[in-house]
Design a protein around this motif. Structure first.
Motif, short mmCIF file in Angstrom:
data_model
loop_
_atom_site.label_atom_id
_atom_site.label_comp_id
_atom_site.label_asym_id
_atom_site.label_seq_id
_atom_site.Cartn_x
_atom_site.Cartn_y
_atom_site.Cartn_z
N ALA A 1 33.14 32.09 47.78
CA ALA A 1 33.08 33.31 46.98
C ALA A 1 33.81 33.16 45.65
CB ALA A 1 33.64 34.49 47.76
N GLU A 2 34.78 32.27 45.58
CA GLU A 2 35.53 32.05 44.34
C GLU A 2 34.83 31.07 43.40
OE1 GLU A 2 38.24 33.72 43.35
OE2 GLU A 2 37.91 34.90 45.16
N GLU B 1 32.43 29.57 40.74
CA GLU B 1 31.69 30.12 39.61
C GLU B 1 30.19 29.95 39.80
OE1 GLU B 1 31.25 32.32 36.34
OE2 GLU B 1 33.17 31.88 37.30
N ARG C 1 29.03 32.66 42.16
CA ARG C 1 29.01 33.97 41.50
C ARG C 1 27.82 34.08 40.54
NH1 ARG C 1 33.26 37.32 41.65
NH2 ARG C 1 34.94 36.77 43.04
N VAL D 1 30.67 39.13 46.50
CA VAL D 1 31.60 38.90 45.39
C VAL D 1 32.69 39.96 45.26
CG1 VAL D 1 29.95 37.55 44.05
CG2 VAL D 1 30.07 40.02 43.71
N ALA E 1 33.56 43.06 41.11
CA ALA E 1 32.56 42.18 40.48
C ALA E 1 31.15 42.76 40.65
CB ALA E 1 32.63 40.78 41.07
#
Length: 120
Positions: A49-50, A52, A55, A76, A80
Motif C-alpha cells: 500500500a505504501e 508509489e 498507488r 490506499v 488518499a
C-alpha cells in the motif's frame, strides 16, 4: 475488535515445503501457523500500500471506473481515496466556457532599457 477485525476462515494451497518451514518457525517462536501467516500478510499489505507504483495503479483504475471508491479507500486509505475522488471530479467536469485572453501589448510602446553596469 471491530466487525472488520473479526476473523475470517480462508483456505488456500501452498507448497508443502513452505508449510513445513512455517510450522518449524512457529514452533521456534512458540506460536502457531495462523499468527505467523496473519502477520506476514499484514506486513505485505502495508508495504504494498505504501508503494508509489501501487498507488498509481489504484488511481488509474479508479479514474478509469474500474475500481469503486470503497475499494480505493480500502487499498490506499481514506485521505488518499478522498483526493482521488476530488481529482476525478475535476477530470470528469466539462471545461469552463471562458473566452481566451485577448492579445494585448503589455509594453504599450517602446521598451525602456536599464544599464546595470556599476558607474562607481
Amino acid at each position: 475488535m471491530s466487525a472488520s477485525d473479526d476473523p475470517r476462515r480462508v483456505h488456500f494451497q501452498s507448497p508443502e515445503y513452505l508449510v513445513d518451514r512455517l510450522d518449524a518457525i512457529a514452533e521456534l517462536f512458540d506460536t502457531d501457523r495462523t499468527e505467523l501467516l496473519v502477520e506476514a500478510i499484514r506486513e505485505y499489505v502495508e508495504e504494498t500500500a505504501e508503494s508509489e507504483t501501487f498507488r498509481e495503479l489504484v488511481a488509474q483504475k479508479y479514474y478509469d471506473d474500474r475500481l469503486d471508491f470503497e475499494t480505493a479507500q480500502q487499498l490506499v486509505g481514506t485521505e488518499a481515496a478522498q483526493r482521488l475522488r476530488l481529482l476525478k471530479r475535476d477530470l470528469d467536469e466539462e471545461p469552463l466556457d471562458i473566452d481566451p485572453a485577448a492579445a494585448v501589448d503589455i509594453y504599450d510602446g517602446d521598451p525602456t532599457t536599464v544599464d546595470t553596469a556599476d558607474d562607481g
